[in-house]
Design an enzyme around this catalytic site. Structure first.
Site, PDB file in Angstrom:
ATOM      1  N   ASP A  88      -8.023  -4.661  -0.770  1.00 18.27           N
ATOM      2  CA  ASP A  88      -8.508  -5.222  -2.024  1.00 18.27           C
ATOM      3  C   ASP A  88      -8.449  -6.830  -1.848  1.00 18.27           C
ATOM      4  O   ASP A  88      -9.150  -7.456  -2.888  1.00 18.27           O
ATOM      5  CB  ASP A  88      -7.839  -4.633  -3.045  1.00 18.27           C
TER       6      ASP A  88
ATOM      7  N   HIS B  40       0.706  -1.133  -0.010  1.00 14.97           N
ATOM      8  CA  HIS B  40       0.093   0.088  -0.071  1.00 14.97           C
ATOM      9  C   HIS B  40       0.870   1.475  -0.058  1.00 14.97           C
ATOM     10  O   HIS B  40       1.935   1.057   0.532  1.00 14.97           O
ATOM     11  CB  HIS B  40      -0.877  -0.063   1.219  1.00 14.97           C
TER      12      HIS B  40
END
Length: 428
Positions: A374, A317
């Site tokens: 996700d 991320h």
């Protein structure tokens, strides 16, 4: 007395000092107020991707990427989603406090009645091809709202902001559901004001004309409360995420004085990108491409090969250098759903092996490549029978309240001005 930062420039053996205020924050790093740096020094700062630049001050959301911490209005995300519904989270973001039972009831009722679309807006869907991606139609539909409610281009008071916010939060799930149903050529299902926010969206997505999913015993399944809770949690986890790409786009468009619905539509378009909200769709596509647990090792090897373009989707991320706190919540939710609804065991087996390797492999650990939101949301949405092409639209529904809150904060900030980054010119 304010703390100061002194910058010393040494150009052609000539030294000059410049002093700037250090701005305090209630959480996280302090900032150097560099707004007059160019005027005083004749130089720009160079910060590709704004990795070290604060473009605004905000009191909405806080992220500590090193600790893996996310807070809405000061509330830790794990505790918030465990004890409160998505509508409570929406109310918190918009009003800076959690609602009382009466406030929540009134908020819920108003959203239910605002969920219907203007009859003229429904005609817009027929202009799109039958196989149009729902995200393209959703974006156009939200932009079109500006033509039906154009007076909101000049909101003057809190009542106007409230009306705009409630309208968008209520109508975007309907636009999203209609966009999907148009893409596969089936009739629209109107909102049902007897259903809660999240259940109503599932109803509009799944139901058939003249049949109610809640009472039909033959041919259709009821909407399980477990499914509603799972999707509600996903909406809450997506509600806001500080100054990410799509939120920055919303604030940038807002800075031009554009209509608020146009600014939100711009955020939808930014979110669609594979490096942003479209990543969960890419995770499922990649798991399907890997195809078998037996192929995982091969793709892990490809992911670690610096000369191979293959990258594992759903890992790492931009901000979190620790475990994504939203991913922790979804990991727990995923484990709970194994016992209550059908998770695709084939995809889950592939994902579990990838996850196990990544969490124990020095290559991934060293690079802080932990599973992100996700990675887990795609499998859960698949279990909820959400079509893959609707994954990012789900993200949009959850994020709408965050974009709106950020928009309102920007418009009320007396220091805000039109966004205008600088550049280093390299041309002739």
């Amino acid at each position: 007395m304010k703390n100061k930062a002194t910058i010393v420039l040494d150009i052609n053996n000539q030294k000059k000092e410049y002093s700037y205020d250090i701005l305090d924050s209630t959480r996280g790093p302090k900032s150097i107020d560099m707004r007059t740096f160019y005027k005083e020094s004749g130089l720009f700062t160079y910060d590709v991707g704004f990795t070290s630049t604060a473009s605004c001050s905000s009191s909405i959301t806080y992220i500590d990427g090193e600790k893996g911490e996310l807070r809405y209005r000061g509330y830790e995300i794990e505790k918030l989603v465990s004890n409160h519904s998505y509508l409570e989270v929406c109310y918190l973001l918009l009003n800076e406090k959690l609602p009382s039972k009466e406030q929540l009831k009134n908020f819920d009722i108003e959203l239910r009645h605002r969920s219907f679309l203007h009859e003229g807006l429904k005609n817009i869907f027929s202009a799109f091809p039958d196989n149009a991606h729902p995200m393209a139609t959703l974006s156009a539909g939200v932009t079109s709202l500006a033509s039906f409610y154009f007076d909101h281009i000049n909101i003057k008071d809190d009542l106007g902001y409230k009306e705009m916010a409630y309208r968008l939060i209520a109508k975007i799930p309907t636009v999203a559901a209609f966009s999907f149903r148009h893409s596969i050529g089936i009739p629209f299902i109107e909102p049902d004001i007897n259903l809660s926010f999240t259940e109503n969206f599932l109803f509009m997505l799944r139901a058939y004309p003249h049949h109610n999913l809640k009472v039909t015993k033959d041919g259709q399944e009821k909407i399980d409360p477990v499914e509603i809770k799972a999707l509600d949690t996903i909406f809450s986890l997506h509600a806001d995420h500080e100054q990410n790409a799509s939120t920055t786009v919303v604030r940038t468009v807002a800075s031009t004085g554009a209509h608020p619905y146009v600014a939100i539509s711009a955020g939808i378009n930014a979110l669609w990108g594979r490096a942003h909200g479209g990543a969960n769709e890419s995770v499922i596509a990649q798991l399907q491409m890997i195809g078998s647990v037996d192929n995982v090792d091969k793709y892990i090897k490809k992911a670690k090969d610096p000369n191979d373009e293959f990258r594992l989707m759903g890992f790492g991320h931009r901000v979190y250098k620790n475990f994504d706190p939203r991913a922790k919540v979804l990991k727990k939710l995923q484990d709970e759903l194994k016992q209550t609804i059908h998770l695709d065991s084939h995809l889950l087996d592939i994902a579990t092996k990838i996850e196990t390797i990544a969490l124990n492999d020095e290559y991934f650990i060293k690079r802080n490549l932990y599973p992100n939101i996700d990675f887990y949301s795609g499998i859960i949405l698949t279990a909820l029978r959400i079509p893959k092409q609707m994954f990012t639209a789900i993200f949009v529904i959850g994020r709408t309240v965050g974009w709106i809150t950020q928009y309102i904060e920007f418009k009320k900030d007396k220091q805000s001005k039109i966004a205008r980054p600088r550049q280093i010119y390299k041309g002739k």
